[in-house]
Design a protein around this motif. Structure first.
Motif, PDB file in Angstrom:
ATOM      1  N   GLY A 249       2.719   4.821  10.148  1.00 45.76           N
ATOM      2  CA  GLY A 249       1.778   5.760   9.360  1.00 45.76           C
ATOM      3  C   GLY A 249       0.585   5.266   9.309  1.00 45.76           C
TER       4      GLY A 249
ATOM      5  N   THR B  45      -6.629   5.822   9.366  1.00 44.06           N
ATOM      6  CA  THR B  45      -7.556   5.777  10.093  1.00 44.06           C
ATOM      7  C   THR B  45      -7.418   4.892  11.541  1.00 44.06           C
ATOM      8  OG1 THR B  45      -8.516   3.620   9.457  1.00 44.06           O
ATOM      9  CG2 THR B  45      -9.148   5.546   7.966  1.00 44.06           C
TER      10      THR B  45
ATOM     11  N   ASN C 228      -5.825   2.085  12.228  1.00 49.06           N
ATOM     12  CA  ASN C 228      -5.639   0.634  12.211  1.00 49.06           C
ATOM     13  C   ASN C 228      -4.126   0.339  12.633  1.00 49.06           C
ATOM     14  OD1 ASN C 228      -8.436   0.195  11.927  1.00 49.06           O
ATOM     15  ND2 ASN C 228      -8.174   0.032   9.728  1.00 49.06           N
TER      16      ASN C 228
ATOM     17  N   GLY D 256      -3.171   2.185  -2.464  1.00 47.83           N
ATOM     18  CA  GLY D 256      -3.298   2.174  -3.649  1.00 47.83           C
ATOM     19  C   GLY D 256      -4.422   1.237  -4.272  1.00 47.83           C
ATOM     20  N   ASP D 257      -4.540   1.119  -5.382  1.00 50.85           N
ATOM     21  CA  ASP D 257      -5.388  -0.081  -6.277  1.00 50.85           C
ATOM     22  C   ASP D 257      -4.432  -1.097  -6.820  1.00 50.85           C
ATOM     23  OD1 ASP D 257      -8.156   0.504  -5.414  1.00 50.85           O
ATOM     24  OD2 ASP D 257      -8.218   2.274  -6.646  1.00 50.85           O
TER      25      ASP D 257
ATOM     26  N   SER E 295      -1.216  -2.689   8.476  1.00 53.61           N
ATOM     27  CA  SER E 295      -2.727  -3.179   8.469  1.00 53.61           C
ATOM     28  C   SER E 295      -3.183  -3.010   7.138  1.00 53.61           C
ATOM     29  CB  SER E 295      -3.620  -2.119   9.374  1.00 53.61           C
ATOM     30  OG  SER E 295      -4.694  -2.366   8.963  1.00 53.61           O
TER      31      SER E 295
ATOM     32  N   ASP F  40      -6.072  -4.959   3.890  1.00 55.24           N
ATOM     33  CA  ASP F  40      -7.477  -5.487   3.580  1.00 55.24           C
ATOM     34  C   ASP F  40      -6.959  -6.515   2.442  1.00 55.24           C
ATOM     35  OD1 ASP F  40      -9.755  -6.033   2.447  1.00 55.24           O
ATOM     36  OD2 ASP F  40     -10.575  -4.270   2.730  1.00 55.24           O
TER      37      ASP F  40
ATOM     38  N   HIS G 260      -2.215  -6.140  -3.423  1.00 54.70           N
ATOM     39  CA  HIS G 260      -0.926  -6.070  -2.606  1.00 54.70           C
ATOM     40  C   HIS G 260      -1.307  -5.856  -1.151  1.00 54.70           C
ATOM     41  CE1 HIS G 260       1.503  -5.572  -6.209  1.00 54.70           C
ATOM     42  NE2 HIS G 260       0.535  -4.383  -6.380  1.00 54.70           N
TER      43      HIS G 260
ATOM     44  N   CYS H 298      -1.329  -5.677   2.434  1.00 55.87           N
ATOM     45  CA  CYS H 298      -0.285  -5.090   3.486  1.00 55.87           C
ATOM     46  C   CYS H 298       1.063  -4.734   2.791  1.00 55.87           C
ATOM     47  CB  CYS H 298      -0.014  -6.276   4.567  1.00 55.87           C
ATOM     48  SG  CYS H 298      -1.230  -6.121   5.658  1.00 55.87           S
TER      49      CYS H 298
END
Ligand SMILES: Cc1cc2nc3c(=O)[nH]c(=O)nc-3n(C[C@H](O)[C@H](O)[C@H](O)COP(=O)(O)O)c2cc1C
Length: 148
Positions: free
Chosen positions: A9, A12, A14, A61-62, A93, A95, A100, A102
């Protein structure tokens, strides 16, 4: 030769790119690899006929792990995928700025184990589109292939 399904899923592109990096390594090793976008996949008996199923998604999510929409929708029905006894591995993928990193890897691995699957490789967690991570991808696919 093993039959391997890769389901991803990606919002963008990645995680999609990482799915194809994994596909290329597994195919080069002589396996029959199918790649499916979660947006077009259905959960019913998804794993049937495959020796291994690799699942990957990004997170959006944040404070909480929110898996990419298409994957989250598909994965809600993970109990219909026939994962019991199946060899499974996760990838994502992400950041590293996020709590959390990945996080989808953790969700996929936990659910797969709960459903009786065998998690055969440590989840692959890469930043961005995974470019420049050839060694990590090779190690990941080598771990999977050892179990097939
Ligand atoms: C609002 C927002 C929340 C995010 N949350 C996370 C997260 O919790 N963990 C993470 O590793 N990356 C997080 N990311 C980064 C994306 O998952 C990352 O850009 C990823 O490469 C997107 O992959 P995709 O193109 O396959 O969807 C977030 C990005 C945004 C904009």
């Amino acid at each position: 030769m093993s039959k391997i399904l890769i389901v991803f899923g990606s919002a963008t592109g990645n995680t999609e790119n990482i799915a194809h990096l994994i596909e290329a390594k597994l195919a080069k090793a002589g396996n029959e690899v199918t790649v499916q976008n979660a947006a077009a996949a259905t959960a019913d008996h998804l794993a049937d006929g495959y020796d291994a199923v690799l699942m990957g998604a990004s997170c959006w999510g944040d404070d909480e792990i929110e898996m990419q929409d298409d994957f989250a929708t598909l994965f809600e029905q993970a109990d219909k995928m026939d994962l019991k006894g199946k060899k499974v591995a996760a990838f994502a993928s992400g950041d590293r700025e996020y709590v959390h990193f990945c996080g989808a890897v953790d969700v996929i691995e936990a659910k797969a184990k709960e459903l009786g699957a065998e998690v055969v490789a440590e989840g692959l967690r890469l930043e961005g589109d995974g470019g420049g991570n050839d060694e990590e991808v090779s190690n990941y696919t080598a771990s999977i292939l050892q179990h097939l």
